[in-house]
Every structure is written in structure tokens, then in C-alpha cells.
Design a protein around this motif. Structure first.
Motif, mmCIF file in Angstrom:
data_model
loop_
_atom_site.group_PDB
_atom_site.id
_atom_site.type_symbol
_atom_site.label_atom_id
_atom_site.label_comp_id
_atom_site.label_asym_id
_atom_site.label_seq_id
_atom_site.Cartn_x
_atom_site.Cartn_y
_atom_site.Cartn_z
ATOM 1 N N SER A 75 0.835 -1.200 0.000
ATOM 2 C CA SER A 75 0.000 0.000 0.000
ATOM 3 C C SER A 75 0.868 1.248 0.000
ATOM 4 O O SER A 75 0.408 2.338 -0.330
ATOM 5 C CB SER A 75 -0.895 0.018 1.242
ATOM 6 N N ARG B 243 -0.199 -0.411 -6.641
ATOM 7 C CA ARG B 243 -0.988 -1.464 -6.005
ATOM 8 C C ARG B 243 -2.381 -1.525 -6.619
ATOM 9 O O ARG B 243 -2.920 -2.596 -6.908
ATOM 10 C CB ARG B 243 -1.042 -1.217 -4.504
ATOM 11 N N ASN B 244 -2.964 -0.358 -6.852
ATOM 12 C CA ASN B 244 -4.303 -0.300 -7.429
ATOM 13 C C ASN B 244 -4.305 -0.749 -8.891
ATOM 14 O O ASN B 244 -5.216 -1.449 -9.335
ATOM 15 C CB ASN B 244 -4.865 1.118 -7.316
ATOM 16 N N SER C 8 -3.615 -4.672 -9.157
ATOM 17 C CA SER C 8 -4.768 -5.455 -8.700
ATOM 18 C C SER C 8 -5.914 -5.428 -9.711
ATOM 19 O O SER C 8 -6.739 -6.339 -9.749
ATOM 20 C CB SER C 8 -5.254 -4.957 -7.340
ATOM 21 N N LEU D 265 -6.435 -9.112 -1.977
ATOM 22 C CA LEU D 265 -6.532 -7.869 -1.213
ATOM 23 C C LEU D 265 -6.789 -8.194 0.256
ATOM 24 O O LEU D 265 -7.912 -8.119 0.747
ATOM 25 C CB LEU D 265 -7.651 -6.999 -1.791
ATOM 26 N N ALA E 60 -1.808 -5.621 0.163
ATOM 27 C CA ALA E 60 -2.278 -6.775 -0.605
ATOM 28 C C ALA E 60 -1.123 -7.736 -0.812
ATOM 29 O O ALA E 60 0.039 -7.410 -0.536
ATOM 30 C CB ALA E 60 -2.853 -6.322 -1.946
#
Length: 379
Positions: free
Chosen positions: A52, A71-72, A75, A84, A142
Motif C-alpha cells: 500500500s 498497487r491499485n 490489482s 486484497l 495486498a
């Protein structure tokens, strides 16, 4: 008709695979060369965190913000390889009092969502945690599963026309008129020459050895980290100490296992030795602070890997070395079509690839925008 440049990527870790994917998405003829199997180096010798960024919020706020954005992205484009799980930052009585305020403020600057959780609620879910924790904060950590990630990246690279040569060792690079013209690889004792228009060196801790083949220099600070796998799921989410990133401060769930780490030791050789008994003892003692009953869980295997960190000319020696990445353009030392990408983290491998391929494009007057952040996995 303008010839499509043929680019060779040396190194099949997360960074190298990310670079190859970015190249094929932009239409480059791409060949990825890896000495072993994809992901067999540093990328698969880690806790597998898709960060994160909260861990680095105080010491490297800009890098922390990059981690959260990446990270976003990862994913969303590779959901099959990501879980997550969420994460907690735990403050114990011996953690510095002033860190907490800095942590919350820097996470806000980096746009990383942080929420305080009641200690009672945390202990209800995380049964093995120290009952004397003072504060707990939730962050969107995550996990990424390296084998799945590399499988997906390889399929994507090949689907767009790229070639992957595993178990091929680069033994020499041929130069002419300040340009890298070809490489020679060895596979099962057979040597083959492969012509190219440019090379991206993404060999991680072995980047220096690759650069030496053409009398170039890559200055890295190699640090070896090791950790312990325990049988059973001790935690449901990533558990971090609320302090400056250090040794012995993170526990991650990993399927039916739990991983505790890590250590940090400066080394000169990228080849990873086995974890020493004294390191295992230090890890167990550190784990006991967060998990008093940790000795009831038998460690059944250890891991170790070498991080290729960029050492700035000026940095605060009281802080960990930065995790940000660096693109080295060897044009400054007389080689016009050779770039090295180093530093960074598993979480930021896509961003690193975008950066180095942008710089490569300028050398060929190719202005094709990066699409790796919005191109989902091919079905």
C-alpha cells in the motif's frame, strides 16, 4: 516502411517481464532473455507484498505514493495474481511515540487511506498478536503471488508477439560505433548470436555483471534479506510494526503458511547463500515481540534474496536506503542504445518499465504512449 526496433531485455524478474510487456504493448519487437526460469531470482524470494506504500510513508513519501497507485493498477490488470488482504500497523510500548503522528500525516500526503481500529476488534480477529498492543491502524496492503504473476506476464508478452528465452545466459555483447549490435547467449552449451537495435538491462542484482560485459558501470548497494515460513496461518492480514522500516517487523499470510521477516545485510555477491543459524535466531526473537507464542509454531523453511538498491550520493545514514528506482542511460559513458533499470520494488515493477521504455522511445524518435496501466490481461 520504418523498421520496428528489436529490443533485447536482459533479466526475467518482475522488472524485466514488466519491461518486455510494456515494449510489446507499444509495438516493439521484443526478446526477453533470462538465465534461469522467469522470476527465479529476487522477485520470488520475498514476502510477496503488493505494498500500500504505508510502510515507506514516513521515510519515502513520494515512493509510498507510487506504491499505492501501482498497487491499485496491478490489482486491476492482474486480479488473478492478487489477494486484497489488507494490513495493520501495530504500535507496541517500545515503538517510538513520535512516529505515529508522522505516519498518519505522511500517509495523508501520499493519499494512502489509513483508519484506526479498536484494539479489542484487532485482537478478536488476530488471535496470536501481543495482547498489550497500544494502537492499530488499517491500510490497504495486498499480496501478489509471484508464480501466477509471471505466468500471466509471460502469456501477455507472447500474445503480443514477444519472445522469451529462459535458461539462456548472456555471455557477450558486440559493440560497433557506440552501439550494442548483438548479444551472444549460451543454452545447453550451444552459443547463439542475436542481433538487436537496443538493450535494456533489467537483471536486478546481476545488473552490474551484465554491464561489465561492455565495460560499463552500475553502482548498486546489494542487501540480503531473509525470512522464515511457519506452517499454518498465524495472521489474516499483513502485520507491520509502527516504526521506521527495519529488521523483524512484518508478518504476512501466504496460503497455508505465514512469513516473518526480514533481515538486511550488505553483501557483495548477488548469489544468495543459505540463511545462517544466527539470523534465524534473531528472526525468532524479533517475532516474539509481536507474537509471544511464536515458538509454538515450528519454522519449516527459510528464504533469502538480494535486493538491488540504488545508493544515492547523499542520504541519511540513520534511515534505510531508499527503494525508489533509477534509469541509467549509458549514453553518458559512450553507449547510445543501452539502458539499465535498477532499484524499485515488486510493487512498482510496472512503473519502472514505463519509465525506462519512455526513455528508450526518445532514442528512436518513437512517441507511443504507455498503455500498460490500462490494458487488462488478455483472455
Amino acid at each position: 516502411m520504418v523498421k520496428t526496433p528489436r529490443i533485447i531485455v536482459i533479466g526475467g524478474g518482475a522488472t524485466g517481464c514488466g519491461v518486455a510487456r510494456d515494449l510489446v504493448l507499444r509495438g516493439y519487437e521484443t526478446i526477453l532473455i533470462e538465465t534461469g526460469n522467469l522470476g527465479s531470482g529476487t522477485s520470488s524470494r520475498s514476502h510477496g507484498m503488493l505494498q500500500s506504500g504505508a510502510r515507506y510513508a514516513v521515510t519515502e513519501t513520494t515512493f509510498a505514493a507510487e506504491c499505492y497507485r501501482e498497487r491499485n493498477i496491478i490489482s486491476k490488470i492482474f486480479p488473478q495474481a492478487v489477494k486484497l488482504i489488507g494490513g495493520l500497523f501495530i504500535r507496541l510500548a517500545n515503538d517510538p511515540e513520535d512516529y505515529l503522528e508522522k505516519f498518519i500525516k505522511c500517509c495523508e500526503i501520499a493519499k494512502i487511506p489509513v483508519k484506526e481500529i479498536r484494539v479489542k476488534d484487532v485482537l478478536n480477529r488476530e488471535k496470536e498478536l501481543n495482547k498489550n498492543i497500544l494502537k492499530a491502524f488499517h491500510v490497504p496492503d495486498a499480496l501478489v503471488y509471484p508464480p501466477k504473476l509471471f505466468n500471466l506476464l509471460a502469456k501477455e508478452i507472447k500474445a503480443y508477439g514477444g519472445k522469451i528465452l529462459t535458461n539462456h545466459k548472456v555471455v557477450s555483447i558486440k559493440l560497433s560505433n557506440n552501439l550494442a549490435r548483438s548479444i551472444q547467449v549460451s543454452h545447453n552449451g550451444i552459443k547463439t548470436n542475436i542481433e538487436c537495435d537496443g538493450i535494456i538491462n533489467a537483471a536486478g542484482p546481476w545488473s552490474k555483471e551484465v554491464a561489465k560485459l561492455i565495460d560499463q558501470n552500475v553502482e548498486l548497494q546489494l542487501t540480503r534479506g531473509c525470512g522464515i515460513f511457519f506452517k499454518g496461518q498465524l495472521v489474516n492480514q499483513a502485520i507491520n510494526r509502527c516504526r521506521i522500516p527495519n529488521n523483524n517487523d512484518i508478518m504476512c499470510p501466504s496460503g497455508k503458511e505465514s512469513l516473518w521477516g526480514t533481515t538486511s545485510e550488505i553483501v557483495n555477491d548477488p548469489e544468495t547463500p543459505s540463511t545462517r543459524p544466527d539470523e534465524i535466531n534473531d528472526l525468532l526473537l524479533g517475532a516474539q515481540e509481536l507474537f509471544p507464542n511464536i515458538k509454538n509454531y515450528k519454522p519449516f523453511r527459510t528464504w533469502s534474496g538480494v535486493r538491488p538498491l540504488v545508493k544515492p550520493k547523499k542520504f541519511n545514514k540513520n534511515l534505510p536506503l531508499p527503494r525508489s528506482h533509477l534509469v541509467i542511460d549509458h549514453k553518458e559513458t559512450g553507449l547510445n542504445n543501452f539502458l539499465t533499470i535498477c532499484g524499485g520494488a515488486l510493487t512498482t515493477h510496472r512503473l519502472m518499465a514505463e519509465d525506462v521504455v519512455n526513455k528508450l522511445g526518445k532514442k528512436f524518435d518513437i512517441d507511443i504512449a504507455c498503455s500498460s496501466h490500462k490494458t487488462p490481461l488478455l483472455n
